[in-house]
Scaffold this motif. Sequence first.
Motif, PDB file in Angstrom:
ATOM      1  N   ARG A  12     -12.068 -28.664  27.698  1.00  0.00           N
ATOM      2  CA  ARG A  12     -10.927 -29.536  28.030  1.00  0.00           C
ATOM      3  C   ARG A  12      -9.825 -28.663  28.645  1.00  0.00           C
ATOM      4  O   ARG A  12      -9.307 -27.747  28.025  1.00  0.00           O
ATOM      5  CB  ARG A  12     -10.397 -30.242  26.791  1.00  0.00           C
ATOM      6  N   LEU A  22      -8.352 -33.226  30.741  1.00  0.00           N
ATOM      7  CA  LEU A  22      -9.680 -33.753  31.060  1.00  0.00           C
ATOM      8  C   LEU A  22     -10.761 -32.722  30.765  1.00  0.00           C
ATOM      9  O   LEU A  22     -10.532 -31.516  30.826  1.00  0.00           O
ATOM     10  CB  LEU A  22      -9.742 -34.159  32.543  1.00  0.00           C
ATOM     11  N   ASP A 105     -13.327 -39.246  29.914  1.00  0.00           N
ATOM     12  CA  ASP A 105     -12.166 -38.544  30.469  1.00  0.00           C
ATOM     13  C   ASP A 105     -12.560 -37.166  30.988  1.00  0.00           C
ATOM     14  O   ASP A 105     -12.189 -36.144  30.441  1.00  0.00           O
ATOM     15  CB  ASP A 105     -11.033 -38.464  29.444  1.00  0.00           C
TER      16      ASP A 105
END
Length: 132
Positions: A12, A22, A105
């Motif tokens: 991430r 993201l 995501d």
Amino acid sequence: MLLRGDTLLLARRDGTGYGDGLWHLPSGHLEADEPATMGAAREAAEELGVTIDPADLTFAHVMHRAPDRVGLFFTTERWTGEPYNAEPHKCSEVAWWPVDALPADMVDYPAAAIANILERIPFAQHHWSTSP
């Protein structure tokens, strides 16, 4: 792509100004006069603290991203060390995800590349208005 069975490792992004918050594949840019497989192994060491023999990387996909980027994607199931977040100033966490249940995501182009790799599609154009 580091693969462990039917899972792959994602990171991430955080604090970089690009895709922060993201999920993304561990990745980076080549240095001057650096072969692609050596660059991939170096980036894995820098970001995940693992050692990968470039000979253990398998070419999986190339993506031409508009307007001026080309991404090379390699897979491996072999490395030395347990992956961890070795760049906490660029990444908030790393986690293993089932390849058939990736997070929604994600940065869009690695998500598209992973889908292509799973479908064994070796080449794609991304964000080109003339893409098929």
